[in-house]
Write an enzyme that holds these catalytic residues in place. Structure first.
Site, PDB file in Angstrom:
ATOM      1  CB  VAL A  37      24.964 166.495 111.478  1.00 48.31           C
ATOM      2  CG1 VAL A  37      23.707 167.971 111.558  1.00 48.31           C
ATOM      3  CG2 VAL A  37      26.503 167.293 112.734  1.00 48.31           C
ATOM      4  CB  SER A  45      18.742 156.642 109.446  1.00 47.87           C
ATOM      5  OG  SER A  45      18.953 157.882 109.935  1.00 47.87           O
ATOM      6  CG  PHE A 118      19.444 138.048 101.440  1.00 49.64           C
ATOM      7  CD1 PHE A 118      18.518 136.921 101.513  1.00 49.64           C
ATOM      8  CD2 PHE A 118      19.870 139.719 100.199  1.00 49.64           C
ATOM      9  CE1 PHE A 118      17.710 138.136 102.226  1.00 49.64           C
ATOM     10  CE2 PHE A 118      18.649 139.475 101.456  1.00 49.64           C
ATOM     11  CZ  PHE A 118      17.854 139.407 102.367  1.00 49.64           C
ATOM     12  CG  PHE A 158      18.753 170.345 104.940  1.00 50.58           C
ATOM     13  CD1 PHE A 158      18.369 168.871 104.915  1.00 50.58           C
ATOM     14  CD2 PHE A 158      19.955 170.539 104.130  1.00 50.58           C
ATOM     15  CE1 PHE A 158      18.122 168.105 103.994  1.00 50.58           C
ATOM     16  CE2 PHE A 158      20.214 169.633 102.606  1.00 50.58           C
ATOM     17  CZ  PHE A 158      19.316 168.917 102.857  1.00 50.58           C
ATOM     18  CD  GLN A 232      21.042 146.056  94.553  1.00 54.42           C
ATOM     19  OE1 GLN A 232      20.956 146.286  95.200  1.00 54.42           O
ATOM     20  NE2 GLN A 232      22.037 144.892  94.074  1.00 54.42           N
ATOM     21  CG  HIS A 234      14.621 144.574  96.020  1.00 50.29           C
ATOM     22  ND1 HIS A 234      13.961 143.437  95.261  1.00 50.29           N
ATOM     23  CD2 HIS A 234      15.099 144.414  96.945  1.00 50.29           C
ATOM     24  CE1 HIS A 234      14.100 142.523  96.684  1.00 50.29           C
ATOM     25  NE2 HIS A 234      15.012 143.403  97.081  1.00 50.29           N
ATOM     26  CG  LEU A 244      12.264 145.868  99.528  1.00 48.24           C
ATOM     27  CD1 LEU A 244      12.617 145.510  98.537  1.00 48.24           C
ATOM     28  CD2 LEU A 244      13.662 145.871 100.875  1.00 48.24           C
ATOM     29  CD  GLU A 247      17.721 139.499  97.092  1.00 48.80           C
ATOM     30  OE1 GLU A 247      17.542 140.606  96.847  1.00 48.80           O
ATOM     31  OE2 GLU A 247      19.114 138.278  96.872  1.00 48.80           O
ATOM     32  NE  ARG A 281      18.757 142.291  96.402  1.00 42.10           N
ATOM     33  CZ  ARG A 281      18.843 142.917  97.586  1.00 42.10           C
ATOM     34  NH1 ARG A 281      19.684 144.512  97.393  1.00 42.10           N
ATOM     35  NH2 ARG A 281      18.326 142.642  98.795  1.00 42.10           N
ATOM     36  CG  HIS A 349      17.085 148.450  96.887  1.00 42.10           C
ATOM     37  ND1 HIS A 349      15.990 148.565  97.787  1.00 42.10           N
ATOM     38  CD2 HIS A 349      17.680 147.606  97.710  1.00 42.10           C
ATOM     39  CE1 HIS A 349      16.435 147.697  99.643  1.00 42.10           C
ATOM     40  NE2 HIS A 349      17.646 146.973  98.975  1.00 42.10           N
ATOM     41  NE  ARG A 384      23.005 147.044  98.413  1.00 46.16           N
ATOM     42  CZ  ARG A 384      21.998 145.370  99.269  1.00 46.16           C
ATOM     43  NH1 ARG A 384      22.528 145.252  99.906  1.00 46.16           N
ATOM     44  NH2 ARG A 384      20.752 147.074  99.360  1.00 46.16           N
TER      45      ARG A 384
END
Ligand SMILES: Cc1cc2nc3c(=O)[nH]c(=O)nc-3n(C[C@H](O)[C@H](O)[C@H](O)COP(=O)(O)OP(=O)(O)OC[C@H]3O[C@@H](n4cnc5c(N)ncnc54)[C@H](O)[C@@H]3O)c2cc1C
Length: 572
Positions: A37, A45, A118, A158, A232, A234, A244, A247, A281, A349, A384
């Site tokens: 769903v 997405s 990264f 939804f 977080q 960024h 964005l 990175e 970050r 972010h 993260r």
């Protein structure tokens, strides 16, 4: 009248985590029926917009111990070490599997998988497909999912409620956006894979759909949200839109500069001092804010900003490795990074926190699993590391899919009539909102108020009083959101009602976030408290849990699973 359909498992979310879970479940048992769903068509997405890459060891100078330690250290020792170990071990297999399903990882000249650096990594560990990684990953997953007849999709549905009976989760209520009809989509277990909640903040890289619905669904069903105070930022989003600049721009050798044209990160002290642009970050974001506060930022209508300088990389390298960065900069701000600086500022972010899950992707509610950004399996702790998230969606999406299948095998179908009755109540509740002209609050005004309360109270730098003010403000905003004024009474594609439901979800989370933040009187990872500038392992080495009550969140604690990586000062 609500529509009723029955499956074995119901997965909410068609992004990286949801699709990976669906494939794992479908592979585990082709005879079971899996509902997928999603409030948008799966390819829309947020995973699709990921740019920089996915982490897993690939090079001779890398190993599981290093990936594990970098992640633990990045998390400021709040990550659960059993989860981190499982993650790093399964990461390479998942990325290789994705290639088998069609994801075109970029290659070195000798044919080996290309990796880039990264922030906060000991070596180059980020696999990429130029800088359109999310698109390629999601496409590979989506195509592969179509091979399975037992995955039944509900696109543009939804979900408004988790259906719980007899103490287990047995399905969802969902609004079919196209028709306005309500559905009871029943299953013997449910997986939430609904992504993050960046939209509670004003400046974010997150797409409009990232409103934390799944977190709010679980919270209302009595499940704890964990570590919500860790947000977080960024370091490099475009001012104004928050779009964005990956990175990878720094990973490929880009510099950050202030208004004195200085590469200020070279001077910035992460403790060891040689990482410069490749700091993690949280630290790079704080350094940029310090430049602003010292008057070394540029100014425009959106406030202060610094710049990314890619000019020295040359047109050929930029086109080969960062074509999307060039495209975004040209399209959205009219600058060509081959010749000009790209303006940037820290923007929200990623949510480290989310629905409390364990290493099995299980929540405290039997039958309910969660994976991806909606979940807090405690892989990321207080901060993260870039590119761990896409891999997390795969590793724990697969875990959730397999465990939800196992759970479903062991339970009988519940009493359908009670689940349908719950959905009828939902249909009435949401129906009463439609075109409800009697309320007095505007969706847009409350959203703006919530956004500014969060930015002022829970930004890169926080103070006890700013967080406490945000907690009071968000509580009142949550209460006022029960009195919305809606004007669109149509049933077909009523996007106003979707916005109202999303706002009601976001205001719950804004309150949890600020209350959790105000309760942590230390600085750890992304939670930087000016009144308490150091990490305090003695009193705060625990996960924050928040359970819902009518009066606001009730906070509790959960132990951090330590292991052979002993907490130490975090230096780069
Ligand atoms: C611009 C950007 C770039 C990024 N780049 C990277 C990167 O390079 N590397 C990295 O590791 N991470 C990156 N990240 C983070 C990473 O992309 C995300 O954390 C990850 O993709 C989240 O995937 P997900 O499957 O959990 O959720 P999403 O991809 O956000 O999917 C959520 C799904 O849930 C569905 N859904 C939500 N609410 C409802 C509801 N109420 N009813 C029904 N369906 C619902 C949505 O329709 C959607 O299908 C980036 C994030 C952003 C914003």
């Amino acid at each position: 009248m609500v529509q009723v359909s029955r499956h074995d498992i119901v997965i909410v979310g068609g992004g990286g985590a949801g699709l990976r879970a669906a494939i794992a479940a479908a592979e585990a048992n082709p005879d079971l029926s899996i509902a997928l769903v999603s409030k948008v068509y799966p390819m829309r997405s947020h995973t699709v917009s990921a740019e920089g890459g996915a982490a897993a060891i690939a090079r001779d100078d890398d190993n599981l111990e290093l990936h594990g330690f970098d992640t633990v250290k990045g998390s400021d020792f709040l990550g659960d070490q059993n989860v981190i170990e499982y993650f790093v071990e399964n990461a390479p297999r998942e990325l290789a599997l994705l290639e088998n399903w069609g994801c075109p990882w970029s290659r070195n000249d000798d044919g080996s998988v290309a990796t880039r650096a990264f922030g906060g990594m000991s070596t180059k560990r980020t696999w990429y497909a130029t800088d359109k990684v999310g698109f390629h990953m999601l496409h590979a997953l989506f195509q592969h999912s179509m091979r399975f007849d037992n995955i039944v999709r509900y696109d543009e549905f939804f979900v408004t409620k988790l259906l719980v009976e007899g103490g287990t989760c047995q399905g969802v209520s969902a609004l079919e956006i196209r028709t306005g009809e309500f559905h009871a989509i029943l299953g013997r277990s449910v997986i939430l894979a609904t992504g993050g909640a960046g939209k509670i903040f004003p400046f974010t890289t997150n797409g409009t759909i990232k409103t934390g619905d799944g977190m709010a669904l679980a919270y209302r069903a009595g499940v704890a949200l964990k570590d919500m105070e860790f947000v977080q930022y960024h370091p490099t989003g475009l001012p104004g839109t928050g779009i964005l600049i990956t990175e990878a721009a720094r990973g490929e050798g880009g510099y950050l500069r202030n208004n004195k044209d200085e590469r200020f990160l070279v001077e910035y002290d992460y403790g060891v001092g040689d990482k410069a642009e490749l700091g993690p970050r949280d630290m790079v974001s704080r350094a940029i804010i310090q430049e602003f506060e010292a008057g070394r930022g540029f100014e425009n209508q959106y406030g202060s900003y610094c710049v990314v300088d890619l000019r020295h990389l040359g047109e050929e390298h930029i086109n080969a490795k960062l074509p999307f960065v060039r495209e975004l900069a040209k399209t959205y701000i009219g600058v060509d990074p081959v010749h000009e600086y790209i303006p940037i500022r820290p923007v929200v972010h990623y949510m480290m926190g989310g629905v409390d899950t364990d290493i099995n992707a299980a929540t405290e509610l039997p039958g309910l699993y969660a994976a991806g950004e909606v979940a807090c399996a405690s892989l990321n702790g207080a901060n993260r590391l870039g590119s761990n998230s896409l891999t997390e969606c795969l590793v724990f999406g697969a875990v959730a899919g397999r465990n939800a299948i196992d759970f479903a095998k062991g339970v009988d179908e519940g009493d359908q009539s009670r689940l349908v009755a719950q959905t009828e109540e939902e249909a009435a509740r949401v129906g009463a909102l439609r075109g409800n002209g009697t309320g007095s609050e505007k969706i847009s005004s409350l959203r703006l108020e919530m956004n500014s309360a969060m930015e002022a109270g829970c930004g890169v730098y926080r103070m006890q009083d700013t967080m406490a003010t945000a907690a009071v403000a968000t509580r009142s905003i949550r209460q006022r959101a029960a009195d919305l004024h809606l004007r669109d009474s149509s049933r077909v594609f009523n996007t106003e009602i979707v916005s109202a439901l999303e706002l009601m979800n976001m205001v719950e989370l804004a309150e949890v976030l600020s209350v959790s933040a105000a309760d942590r009187k230390e600085s750890r990872g992304a939670h930087t408290c000016r009144d308490y500038p150091t990490r305090d392992d003695e009193n705060y080495l625990y996960h924050t849990l928040a359970h819902r009550t009518e009066d606001g969140p009730r906070l509790g604690r959960k132990e951090v699973k330590l292991g052979h990586w002993v907490p130490q000062e975090r230096k780069y």
